[in-house]
Write a protein that holds these residues in place. Structure first.
Motif, PDB file in Angstrom:
ATOM      1  N   LEU A   1       0.831  -1.206   0.000  1.00  0.00           N
ATOM      2  CA  LEU A   1       0.000   0.000   0.000  1.00  0.00           C
ATOM      3  C   LEU A   1       0.864   1.255   0.000  1.00  0.00           C
ATOM      4  CD1 LEU A   1      -2.874  -0.920   2.502  1.00  0.00           C
ATOM      5  CD2 LEU A   1      -3.074  -0.564   0.044  1.00  0.00           C
ATOM      6  N   TYR A   2       1.914   1.236   0.815  1.00  0.00           N
ATOM      7  CA  TYR A   2       2.831   2.379   0.845  1.00  0.00           C
ATOM      8  C   TYR A   2       3.418   2.644  -0.547  1.00  0.00           C
ATOM      9  CZ  TYR A   2       2.974   2.588   5.976  1.00  0.00           C
ATOM     10  OH  TYR A   2       2.667   2.740   7.299  1.00  0.00           O
ATOM     11  N   HIS A   3       3.717   1.559  -1.246  1.00  0.00           N
ATOM     12  CA  HIS A   3       4.418   1.674  -2.535  1.00  0.00           C
ATOM     13  C   HIS A   3       3.487   2.134  -3.650  1.00  0.00           C
ATOM     14  CE1 HIS A   3       7.702   0.901  -5.315  1.00  0.00           C
ATOM     15  NE2 HIS A   3       6.871   0.227  -6.097  1.00  0.00           N
ATOM     16  N   TYR A   4       2.240   1.632  -3.634  1.00  0.00           N
ATOM     17  CA  TYR A   4       1.335   1.895  -4.753  1.00  0.00           C
ATOM     18  C   TYR A   4       0.222   2.886  -4.430  1.00  0.00           C
ATOM     19  CZ  TYR A   4       3.523  -2.080  -7.069  1.00  0.00           C
ATOM     20  OH  TYR A   4       4.429  -2.931  -7.672  1.00  0.00           O
ATOM     21  N   GLN A   5       0.030   3.231  -3.163  1.00  0.00           N
ATOM     22  CA  GLN A   5      -1.054   4.140  -2.792  1.00  0.00           C
ATOM     23  C   GLN A   5      -0.489   5.352  -2.068  1.00  0.00           C
ATOM     24  OE1 GLN A   5      -4.346   3.723  -3.670  1.00  0.00           O
ATOM     25  NE2 GLN A   5      -4.536   5.822  -2.954  1.00  0.00           N
ATOM     26  N   PRO A   6      -0.296   6.468  -2.761  1.00  0.00           N
ATOM     27  CA  PRO A   6       0.239   7.668  -2.103  1.00  0.00           C
ATOM     28  C   PRO A   6      -0.679   8.140  -0.971  1.00  0.00           C
ATOM     29  CG  PRO A   6       0.267   7.887  -4.503  1.00  0.00           C
ATOM     30  CD  PRO A   6      -0.536   6.660  -4.195  1.00  0.00           C
ATOM     31  N   GLY A   7      -0.086   8.542   0.121  1.00  0.00           N
ATOM     32  CA  GLY A   7      -0.861   9.034   1.259  1.00  0.00           C
ATOM     33  C   GLY A   7      -1.256   7.956   2.239  1.00  0.00           C
ATOM     34  N   ALA A   8      -0.916   6.694   1.952  1.00  0.00           N
ATOM     35  CA  ALA A   8      -1.283   5.610   2.875  1.00  0.00           C
ATOM     36  C   ALA A   8      -0.552   5.739   4.207  1.00  0.00           C
ATOM     37  CB  ALA A   8      -0.974   4.256   2.239  1.00  0.00           C
ATOM     38  N   GLU A   9       0.644   6.360   4.186  1.00  0.00           N
ATOM     39  CA  GLU A   9       1.414   6.511   5.424  1.00  0.00           C
ATOM     40  C   GLU A   9       0.677   7.370   6.444  1.00  0.00           C
ATOM     41  OE1 GLU A   9       2.408   7.210   2.437  1.00  0.00           O
ATOM     42  OE2 GLU A   9       4.341   6.270   1.954  1.00  0.00           O
ATOM     43  N   ALA A  10      -0.148   8.299   5.962  1.00  0.00           N
ATOM     44  CA  ALA A  10      -0.883   9.173   6.877  1.00  0.00           C
ATOM     45  C   ALA A  10      -2.013   8.435   7.586  1.00  0.00           C
ATOM     46  CB  ALA A  10      -1.452  10.370   6.114  1.00  0.00           C
ATOM     47  N   LEU A  11      -2.502   7.354   6.983  1.00  0.00           N
ATOM     48  CA  LEU A  11      -3.615   6.605   7.570  1.00  0.00           C
ATOM     49  C   LEU A  11      -3.147   5.369   8.328  1.00  0.00           C
ATOM     50  CD1 LEU A  11      -6.135   6.765   4.580  1.00  0.00           C
ATOM     51  CD2 LEU A  11      -6.035   8.243   6.584  1.00  0.00           C
ATOM     52  N   ILE A  12      -2.066   4.756   7.869  1.00  0.00           N
ATOM     53  CA  ILE A  12      -1.535   3.550   8.519  1.00  0.00           C
ATOM     54  C   ILE A  12      -0.102   3.854   8.947  1.00  0.00           C
ATOM     55  CG2 ILE A  12      -1.135   1.072   8.319  1.00  0.00           C
ATOM     56  CD1 ILE A  12      -3.030   1.039   5.946  1.00  0.00           C
ATOM     57  N   GLY A  13       0.055   4.213  10.189  1.00  0.00           N
ATOM     58  CA  GLY A  13       1.373   4.551  10.711  1.00  0.00           C
ATOM     59  C   GLY A  13       1.926   3.454  11.607  1.00  0.00           C
ATOM     60  N   GLN A  14       3.007   3.784  12.289  1.00  0.00           N
ATOM     61  CA  GLN A  14       3.659   2.818  13.172  1.00  0.00           C
ATOM     62  C   GLN A  14       2.742   2.400  14.319  1.00  0.00           C
ATOM     63  OE1 GLN A  14       7.307   4.260  14.867  1.00  0.00           O
ATOM     64  NE2 GLN A  14       7.909   2.277  15.667  1.00  0.00           N
ATOM     65  N   LYS A  15       1.990   3.352  14.851  1.00  0.00           N
ATOM     66  CA  LYS A  15       1.080   3.053  15.966  1.00  0.00           C
ATOM     67  C   LYS A  15       0.038   2.018  15.546  1.00  0.00           C
ATOM     68  CE  LYS A  15      -2.317   5.244  19.013  1.00  0.00           C
ATOM     69  NZ  LYS A  15      -3.001   6.528  19.340  1.00  0.00           N
ATOM     70  N   GLU A  16      -0.539   2.208  14.364  1.00  0.00           N
ATOM     71  CA  GLU A  16      -1.565   1.268  13.877  1.00  0.00           C
ATOM     72  C   GLU A  16      -0.970  -0.119  13.634  1.00  0.00           C
ATOM     73  OE1 GLU A  16      -3.048   5.040  13.904  1.00  0.00           O
ATOM     74  OE2 GLU A  16      -1.296   4.462  12.715  1.00  0.00           O
ATOM     75  N   MET A  17       0.255  -0.167  13.138  1.00  0.00           N
ATOM     76  CA  MET A  17       0.895  -1.452  12.904  1.00  0.00           C
ATOM     77  C   MET A  17       1.187  -2.180  14.215  1.00  0.00           C
ATOM     78  SD  MET A  17       1.069  -2.073   9.713  1.00  0.00           S
ATOM     79  CE  MET A  17       2.231  -3.437   9.760  1.00  0.00           C
ATOM     80  N   ILE A  18       1.606  -1.433  15.235  1.00  0.00           N
ATOM     81  CA  ILE A  18       1.891  -2.047  16.539  1.00  0.00           C
ATOM     82  C   ILE A  18       0.612  -2.586  17.162  1.00  0.00           C
ATOM     83  CG2 ILE A  18       2.628  -1.542  18.904  1.00  0.00           C
ATOM     84  CD1 ILE A  18       4.657   0.424  17.746  1.00  0.00           C
ATOM     85  N   ILE A  19      -0.458  -1.807  17.097  1.00  0.00           N
ATOM     86  CA  ILE A  19      -1.738  -2.258  17.667  1.00  0.00           C
ATOM     87  C   ILE A  19      -2.241  -3.499  16.932  1.00  0.00           C
ATOM     88  CG2 ILE A  19      -4.173  -1.651  17.979  1.00  0.00           C
ATOM     89  CD1 ILE A  19      -3.299   1.238  18.390  1.00  0.00           C
ATOM     90  N   THR A  20      -2.136  -3.490  15.604  1.00  0.00           N
ATOM     91  CA  THR A  20      -2.581  -4.647  14.823  1.00  0.00           C
ATOM     92  C   THR A  20      -1.753  -5.877  15.151  1.00  0.00           C
ATOM     93  OG1 THR A  20      -3.271  -3.183  13.007  1.00  0.00           O
ATOM     94  CG2 THR A  20      -2.974  -5.520  12.496  1.00  0.00           C
ATOM     95  N   GLY A  21      -0.426  -5.721  15.214  1.00  0.00           N
ATOM     96  CA  GLY A  21       0.439  -6.856  15.536  1.00  0.00           C
ATOM     97  C   GLY A  21       0.168  -7.407  16.922  1.00  0.00           C
ATOM     98  N   ALA A  22      -0.004  -6.523  17.898  1.00  0.00           N
ATOM     99  CA  ALA A  22      -0.292  -6.969  19.266  1.00  0.00           C
ATOM    100  C   ALA A  22      -1.630  -7.702  19.330  1.00  0.00           C
ATOM    101  CB  ALA A  22      -0.298  -5.769  20.211  1.00  0.00           C
ATOM    102  N   THR A  23      -2.614  -7.196  18.588  1.00  0.00           N
ATOM    103  CA  THR A  23      -3.931  -7.851  18.562  1.00  0.00           C
ATOM    104  C   THR A  23      -3.838  -9.230  17.931  1.00  0.00           C
ATOM    105  OG1 THR A  23      -5.002  -5.690  18.374  1.00  0.00           O
ATOM    106  CG2 THR A  23      -6.324  -7.614  17.825  1.00  0.00           C
ATOM    107  N   VAL A  24      -3.089  -9.342  16.837  1.00  0.00           N
ATOM    108  CA  VAL A  24      -2.931 -10.641  16.163  1.00  0.00           C
ATOM    109  C   VAL A  24      -2.251 -11.644  17.091  1.00  0.00           C
ATOM    110  CG1 VAL A  24      -1.683 -11.819  14.300  1.00  0.00           C
ATOM    111  CG2 VAL A  24      -2.961  -9.734  13.817  1.00  0.00           C
ATOM    112  N   PHE A  25      -1.191 -11.223  17.775  1.00  0.00           N
ATOM    113  CA  PHE A  25      -0.500 -12.126  18.703  1.00  0.00           C
ATOM    114  C   PHE A  25      -1.420 -12.532  19.856  1.00  0.00           C
ATOM    115  CE2 PHE A  25       3.515 -11.078  16.693  1.00  0.00           C
ATOM    116  CZ  PHE A  25       4.257 -12.241  16.897  1.00  0.00           C
TER     117      PHE A  25
END
Length: 286
Positions: free
Chosen positions: A233-257
């Motif tokens: 998404l970062y590579h092909y969708q400009p502006g995705a970084e503003a919606l999916i940041g490090q915080k969202e990735m950490i929360i998603t990873g913690a939830t999956v675990f």
């Protein structure tokens, strides 16, 4: 042959758990992205303050500085009469002064709202408060558009919540069936250990240990797939970084675990206890 059979069951359980966790992770990521998107949309809601003809640039700048200290203003910008004329001349393709003889535009202050205040009630209270200022002759904002945005955000939130609950139920059912199938083939081993006097906690221990490993591997694989999706998404969708940041990735990873461990261990515990409570005759008919 039995070891190979159990190995295939373990691989199948790991793959099915990974796929379920990927779906759950996508839902969590979608919920977080929708929240950021709604905040982003709300923070682009603007309130325009039209200043009086007698208000000087210094008075307008003073009001600008006052608005910067308010809790509802995310960004404040002063638009002079000359700037407003230049912008409208570019948009219209003609200079209004040539027809009117004077600059018909007044100086404005554009206030970009914070997401928490971008609703009809808050905007109405803020506009009434600002209208009381003698330097302000008019306060304008798109109330209808704001109502539509808030209604759509509420609908999306409800849909995502219902989808999350349904997917969680389906995920538990799928993983539970996979775990139960793996333990089913070892039900007589469980009964034999029970006959020789082994405590239930001792019988459960290897199954729980195996579930921890399965949950860990499946969670790691799911997080790797989700990270690859976000990178794409970062590579092909400009502006995705503003919606999916490090915080969202950490929360998603913690939830999956967390879900990977909790669901697999809970399903394993319930399945083993089910066979522990069965008699020898029931093991043949189950």
């Amino acid at each position: 042959m039995t070891g190979r059979h159990h190995g295939m069951q373990a691989v199948t359980l790991c793959i099915s758990t990974t796929m379920v966790l990927i779906l759950l992770g996508l839902v969590v990521l979608s919920v977080l992205t929708a929240r950021n998107l709604s905040a982003n949309v709300k923070e682009h809601m603007a309130m325009s303050l039209v200043l009086g003809d007698t208000v000087s640039v210094s008075d307008g700048t003073a009001l600008l500085d006052e608005l910067k200290t308010t809790p509802f203003a995310r960004e404040v910008r002063y638009i002079s009469q000359e700037e407003a004329l230049r912008v409208m001349t570019q948009e219209m393709g003609a200079n209004p002064v040539e027809f009117a003889g004077v600059n018909p535009f007044q100086a404005e202050i554009e206030v970009m709202m914070r997401a928490d205040y971008a609703n009809t009630d808050s905007m109405h209270r803020i506009s009434e408060r600002l209208k009381a200022d003698p330097r302000v002759v008019e306060v304008a904002y798109l109330a209808d558009q704001m109502d539509d945005v808030n209604r759509n955000i509420q609908r999306i939130s409800i849909i995502m919540l219902v989808l999350s609950v349904l997917l969680l139920i389906v995920s538990y059912t799928l993983i539970s069936n996979s775990v139960l199938l793996g333990i089913y083939s070892r039900r007589f081993t469980i009964h034999t250990m029970k006959l020789v006097g082994a405590r239930w906690s001792l019988i459960r221990r290897p199954f729980l240990r195996h579930s921890i490993i399965t949950g860990l591997v499946a969670s790691l694989l799911a997080c790797a797939v989700l990270a690859a999706i976000v990178y794409t998404l970062y590579h092909y969708q400009p502006g995705a970084e503003a919606l999916i940041g490090q915080k969202e990735m950490i929360i998603t990873g913690a939830t999956v675990f967390a879900l990977g461990f909790i669901i697999v261990m809970l399903c394993t515990l319930l399945s083993v206890n089910r066979f522990l409570r069965m008699t020898a005759g029931e093991l043949y008919t189950v």
